[in-house]
Design an enzyme around this catalytic site. Structure first.
Site, PDB file in Angstrom:
ATOM      1  N   HIS A  93     -10.032  -6.188  -2.885  1.00 41.94           N
ATOM      2  CA  HIS A  93     -11.141  -6.062  -1.926  1.00 41.94           C
ATOM      3  C   HIS A  93     -12.261  -5.377  -2.701  1.00 41.94           C
ATOM      4  O   HIS A  93     -12.303  -4.152  -2.810  1.00 41.94           O
ATOM      5  CB  HIS A  93     -10.711  -5.237  -0.713  1.00 41.94           C
ATOM      6  CG  HIS A  93      -9.659  -5.908   0.098  1.00 41.94           C
ATOM      7  ND1 HIS A  93      -9.902  -7.083   0.793  1.00 41.94           N
ATOM      8  CD2 HIS A  93      -8.361  -5.607   0.332  1.00 41.94           C
ATOM      9  CE1 HIS A  93      -8.788  -7.462   1.407  1.00 41.94           C
ATOM     10  NE2 HIS A  93      -7.846  -6.587   1.138  1.00 41.94           N
ATOM     11  N   GLU A 141      -5.775 -10.756  -1.983  1.00 39.34           N
ATOM     12  CA  GLU A 141      -6.648 -10.609  -0.804  1.00 39.34           C
ATOM     13  C   GLU A 141      -8.116 -10.552  -1.205  1.00 39.34           C
ATOM     14  O   GLU A 141      -8.882  -9.728  -0.690  1.00 39.34           O
ATOM     15  CB  GLU A 141      -6.263  -9.333  -0.031  1.00 39.34           C
ATOM     16  CG  GLU A 141      -4.803  -9.275   0.358  1.00 39.34           C
ATOM     17  CD  GLU A 141      -4.447  -8.068   1.242  1.00 39.34           C
ATOM     18  OE1 GLU A 141      -5.356  -7.376   1.728  1.00 39.34           O
ATOM     19  OE2 GLU A 141      -3.239  -7.829   1.421  1.00 39.34           O
ATOM     20  N   GLU A 192       0.815  -1.229   0.000  1.00 30.86           N
ATOM     21  CA  GLU A 192       0.000   0.000   0.000  1.00 30.86           C
ATOM     22  C   GLU A 192       0.845   1.274   0.000  1.00 30.86           C
ATOM     23  O   GLU A 192       0.621   2.172   0.805  1.00 30.86           O
ATOM     24  CB  GLU A 192      -0.977  -0.037   1.183  1.00 30.86           C
ATOM     25  CG  GLU A 192      -1.869  -1.272   1.147  1.00 30.86           C
ATOM     26  CD  GLU A 192      -2.859  -1.352   2.310  1.00 30.86           C
ATOM     27  OE1 GLU A 192      -2.719  -0.592   3.268  1.00 30.86           O
ATOM     28  OE2 GLU A 192      -3.780  -2.193   2.222  1.00 30.86           O
ATOM     29  N   ASN A 248       2.353  -4.812  -3.314  1.00 34.21           N
ATOM     30  CA  ASN A 248       0.958  -5.217  -3.125  1.00 34.21           C
ATOM     31  C   ASN A 248       0.117  -3.983  -2.816  1.00 34.21           C
ATOM     32  O   ASN A 248       0.564  -3.096  -2.086  1.00 34.21           O
ATOM     33  CB  ASN A 248       0.929  -6.192  -1.930  1.00 34.21           C
ATOM     34  CG  ASN A 248      -0.387  -6.900  -1.721  1.00 34.21           C
ATOM     35  OD1 ASN A 248      -0.917  -7.502  -2.647  1.00 34.21           O
ATOM     36  ND2 ASN A 248      -0.920  -6.836  -0.507  1.00 34.21           N
ATOM     37  N   ASP A 269     -11.870 -10.458  -1.638  1.00 34.97           N
ATOM     38  CA  ASP A 269     -13.191 -10.590  -1.017  1.00 34.97           C
ATOM     39  C   ASP A 269     -14.146  -9.691  -1.780  1.00 34.97           C
ATOM     40  O   ASP A 269     -13.722  -8.742  -2.435  1.00 34.97           O
ATOM     41  CB  ASP A 269     -13.191 -10.318   0.498  1.00 34.97           C
ATOM     42  CG  ASP A 269     -12.494  -9.042   0.931  1.00 34.97           C
ATOM     43  OD1 ASP A 269     -12.488  -8.062   0.158  1.00 34.97           O
ATOM     44  OD2 ASP A 269     -11.969  -9.016   2.067  1.00 34.97           O
TER      45      ASP A 269
HETATM   46  C1  XIL Z   1      -6.533  -6.803   7.733  1.00 37.74           C
HETATM   47  C2  XIL Z   1      -6.896  -8.025   8.547  1.00 37.74           C
HETATM   48  O1  XIL Z   1      -7.775  -8.814   7.783  1.00 37.74           O
HETATM   49  C3  XIL Z   1      -7.554  -7.623   9.847  1.00 37.74           C
HETATM   50  O2  XIL Z   1      -7.728  -8.755  10.680  1.00 37.74           O
HETATM   51  C4  XIL Z   1      -6.667  -6.605  10.580  1.00 37.74           C
HETATM   52  O3  XIL Z   1      -7.364  -6.154  11.721  1.00 37.74           O
HETATM   53  C5  XIL Z   1      -6.359  -5.435   9.667  1.00 37.74           C
HETATM   54  O4  XIL Z   1      -5.744  -5.916   8.485  1.00 37.74           O
HETATM   55  N1  XIL Z   1      -4.969  -4.862   3.279  1.00 37.74           N
HETATM   56  C6  XIL Z   1      -3.988  -5.692   3.755  1.00 37.74           C
HETATM   57  C7  XIL Z   1      -4.295  -6.649   4.842  1.00 37.74           C
HETATM   58  O5  XIL Z   1      -2.881  -5.737   3.190  1.00 37.74           O
HETATM   59  O6  XIL Z   1      -3.187  -6.896   5.667  1.00 37.74           O
HETATM   60  C8  XIL Z   1      -5.449  -6.183   5.677  1.00 37.74           C
HETATM   61  O7  XIL Z   1      -5.776  -7.217   6.604  1.00 37.74           O
HETATM   62  C9  XIL Z   1      -6.631  -5.845   4.799  1.00 37.74           C
HETATM   63  C10 XIL Z   1      -6.292  -4.741   3.842  1.00 37.74           C
END
Ligand code: XIL
Length: 491
Positions: free
Chosen positions: A239, A267, A162, A204, A269
């Site tokens: 996401h 990641e 990020e 990432n 979802d």
């Molecule tokens: C999130 C986790 O899912 C949570 O449990 C934690 O509280 C916060 O982080 N981007 C990322 C991940 O790179 O590490 C994050 O994960 C979600 C967003």
């Protein structure tokens, strides 16, 4: 782990070659479409299908462990390899959670994607106060110590996470940028490359799934790092919001592979405004299918990782108010429509009900037999269900998943007839069949008589609960894959 993954891929490639050469295209297509687990389908196309694992659930929930082992060939620690967990105070490293996840992955022949070395979030307070040489030294110490610790066990790392701002196509304003200047990203990759030249290095980010100002900036950074051979891949968090898989996601990923880089959906979802209705769950299924198809269709897409197992495990409801239900499994571990569609997107067979898929016509999918007057009694014909009796406390069956000329993959299912803390299965091959490799069991596997026990994480079952294991055999060219009777004994 690198070698393990290469072996896994080589085995699969070998199987595909034999199937295609000896049995013809029609049967090999049939074999590919017969895959009924995510990992089976992903293995068949040489990709990772991963899940973000929660350390506490992995420790405490046998069904969670069993599902993670059965369905995924890759793991990412949801939180356990972040800096605040690994180095809570300067110089004091705590690898216990990450190690437990690596151990689990090894037991189950899974690869591990490391997440993450340099991030502005979930970083301990002590490092956020540093700048200049002190911050650079701390960055170097963290990267070197962590990558050294996980050498051979973690095959790819999110080196930076990020780093691009959301709104202006510039670098994110963070303690890293403020303390070290724009060069900190290159520095991190140089350190990581030197620490372990054998692992894949990724950058990432989120909201870079389609073509936009943020992904343009990511592209520019990746291009610069690629020119110096400091980066191997770009991770697209994905996401996503329901119905919003970017129409140019495929083209976006391809412009990165054109740089000679891998891409990976890291990641995934897909969140829904709650409560989710049936139409929305179907739309979500279509969205998941699309993302799977995009990765399956790009040779240099290394895989897709889902950010959590069950809807109730997801971070989404905590962060996006009123939204939820973003994952593939319901809280009772039954599969959502998204599971079947995602499996099909990977080339598997989503029409197979599978062991944990509830029957939609069944009013109570948790009840194994609705005609059974006492669903809590594992065997109503048994006057004393606490007495293991002649069934030895468990039963087991074998089934042939996919045969080829000189071998076959089998799945075994163990069902507990009582609460048990371990199980042993034994059978004798009728001919010269022999196990070549196995997962989720251990014991005397390679002889005519097989005696195998649970692999630890899948040993504890409550009465009525099932778990699966698997193995490949070698057999004489053309012989039918036999299905021996199995004796199961509980501990
Ligand atoms: C999130 C986790 O899912 C949570 O449990 C934690 O509280 C916060 O982080 N981007 C990322 C991940 O790179 O590490 C994050 O994960 C979600 C967003």
């Amino acid at each position: 782990m690198l070698l393990t993954r290469k072996r896994r891929r080589a085995l699969i490639a070998g199987v595909a070659t034999v199937a295609t050469a000896a049995l013809g295209i029609a049967l090999s297509t049939q074999l590919a479409s017969a895959q009924t687990t995510l990992r089976g389908a992903a293995d068949a196309i040489g990709k990772d299908v991963g899940v973000a694992v929660n350390y506490n659930l992995l420790q405490n929930d046998a069904t969670y462990r069993n599902t993670v082992a059965t369905e995924f060939n890759s793991l990412t620690a949801e939180n356990s390899m972040k800096m605040e967990v690994l180095q809570p105070s300067q110089g004091n490293f705590n690898f216990s959670q990450g190690d437990a996840i690596v151990d689990f992955a090894k037991q189950n022949n899974q690869s591990v994607h490391g997440h993450t070395l340099v991030w502005h979030s979930q970083a301990p307070g002590w490092i956020q106060g540093l700048s200049g040489t002190a911050l650079e030294n701390a960055m170097a110490d963290h990267i070197n110590t962590v990558m050294d610790h996980y050498r051979g066990d973690v095959e790819s790392w999110d080196v930076v996470n990020e780093v691009v701002s959301d709104n202006n196509g510039q670098l994110r304003d963070s303690f890293w940028l403020n303390g070290l200047g724009e060069g900190y990203i290159t520095t991190a990759f140089e350190l990581a490359r030197a620490a372990d030249p054998t692992v894949d290095l990724y950058m990432n980010d989120y909201s870079i799934d389609g073509i936009n100002a943020k992904s343009d900036k990511t592209y520019e950074i990746a291009q610069g790092l690629a020119a110096q051979n400091l980066i191997d891949g770009v991770g697209f968090q994905a996401h996503l919001i329901l119905g919003q898989v970017p129409s140019n996601m495929e083209a976006n990923l391809q412009r990165f592979t054109a740089l000679g880089l891998k891409v990976r959906v890291t990641e995934l979802d897909i969140r829904i405004q709650m409560p989710a209705d049936a139409n929305e769950l179907q739309q979500q299924a279509n969205d998941y299918r699309r993302v799977a198809e995009i990765c399956a269709g790009i040779a240099d897409c290394s895989g897709v990782t889902i950010w959590g197992l069950r809807d109730g495990d997801s971070w989404v409801p905590d962060v996006f108010q009123g939204e939820g239900a973003p994952l593939l499994f319901n809280d009772d571990y039954s599969k959502k429509p998204a599971y079947d569609a995602f499996l099909e997107g990977l080339g598997g067979d989503g029409s197979d009900p599978g062991p944990t898929d509830p029957d939609p016509t069944d009013p109570d999918p948790t009840d194994p037999d609705p005609t059974d007057p006492d669903p809590t009694d594992p065997d109503p014909t048994d006057p004393d269900p606490t007495d293991p009796g002649p069934g030895n406390g468990c039963t087991a069956t074998l089934s042939v998943q996919s045969p080829w000329n000189t071998g076959a993959t089998y799945e075994g299912t163990v069902t507990a007839g009582q609460n048990l803390t371990g199980w042993t299965v034994t059978w004798t091959w009728p001919g010269s069949e022999r196990i070549s490799n196995a997962w989720s069991i251990s014991g005397t596997l390679d002889g005519a008589t097989v005696t195998a026990s649970d692999a630890g994480y899948n040993g504890t079952l409550s009465s009525g609960q099932s778990t699966t294991f698997g193995f490949n055999i070698t057999k004489p060219d053309g012989a039918t894959a036999s299905v021996p009777t199995v004796t199961c004994t509980a501990r």
